[in-house]
Design a protein around this motif. Structure first.
Motif, short mmCIF file in Angstrom:
data_model
loop_
_atom_site.label_atom_id
_atom_site.label_comp_id
_atom_site.label_asym_id
_atom_site.label_seq_id
_atom_site.Cartn_x
_atom_site.Cartn_y
_atom_site.Cartn_z
N ALA A 48 0.83 -1.20 0.00
CA ALA A 48 0.00 0.00 0.00
C ALA A 48 0.87 1.25 0.00
O ALA A 48 0.56 2.22 -0.70
N SER A 49 1.96 1.24 0.75
CA SER A 49 2.86 2.39 0.81
C SER A 49 3.48 2.67 -0.55
O SER A 49 3.55 3.83 -0.99
N ILE A 50 3.93 1.63 -1.24
CA ILE A 50 4.54 1.82 -2.56
C ILE A 50 3.52 2.39 -3.54
O ILE A 50 3.82 3.32 -4.30
N CYS A 51 2.30 1.85 -3.52
CA CYS A 51 1.26 2.37 -4.41
C CYS A 51 0.95 3.83 -4.11
O CYS A 51 0.81 4.65 -5.03
N ILE A 54 3.85 6.16 -5.29
CA ILE A 54 3.81 6.36 -6.74
C ILE A 54 2.69 7.31 -7.12
O ILE A 54 2.86 8.21 -7.94
N THR A 55 1.52 7.12 -6.49
CA THR A 55 0.38 8.01 -6.76
C THR A 55 0.72 9.45 -6.38
O THR A 55 0.47 10.38 -7.15
N TRP A 56 1.30 9.63 -5.18
CA TRP A 56 1.66 10.98 -4.74
C TRP A 56 2.74 11.58 -5.62
O TRP A 56 2.79 12.80 -5.80
N GLN A 57 3.62 10.75 -6.16
CA GLN A 57 4.65 11.26 -7.08
C GLN A 57 3.99 11.85 -8.32
O GLN A 57 4.34 12.94 -8.76
N PHE A 58 3.02 11.13 -8.89
CA PHE A 58 2.31 11.65 -10.06
C PHE A 58 1.53 12.92 -9.72
O PHE A 58 1.54 13.88 -10.49
#
Length: 98
Positions: A48-51, A54-58
């Motif tokens: 969940a953290s990795i997802c 990545i979402t917050w990066q976008f």
């Protein structure tokens, strides 16, 4: 001439969000403590953290320009969320100690 001179425009652009970045890391520690207290599965938390990262990066890449004019509001809301999560993470411990 400093080594960081070429990064100065980048630093100046994100300066309004510096407090949010610092307190966001504190929020991660609070959430990790909550996960330990609740007995969360570490592999689910990692996935969940990795997802979310990545979402917050976008969101950060594409939404920063639009969000700059709302930086004060965003910082207040983020700080308030950290405060509420901190209180929420301490309540079970307080009840346990009493």
């Amino acid at each position: 001439m400093s080594v960081f001179d070429k990064y100065k425009p980048f630093i100046e652009e994100y300066k309004p969000f510096l407090g949010l970045l610092i307190f966001g890391n504190i929020e991660n520690l609070v959430l990790a403590a909550q996960g330990v207290l609740e007995g969360a599965n570490p592999f689910v938390v990692i996935a969940a953290s990795i997802c979310l990262v990545i979402t917050w990066q976008f969101i950060g890449v594409f939404g920063t320009k639009a969000a700059m004019k709302y930086s004060r509001h965003i910082e207040f809301i983020g700080g308030f969320a950290i405060f509420v999560l901190g209180i929420q993470s301490m309540l079970p411990l307080i009840y346990h100690l009493l």
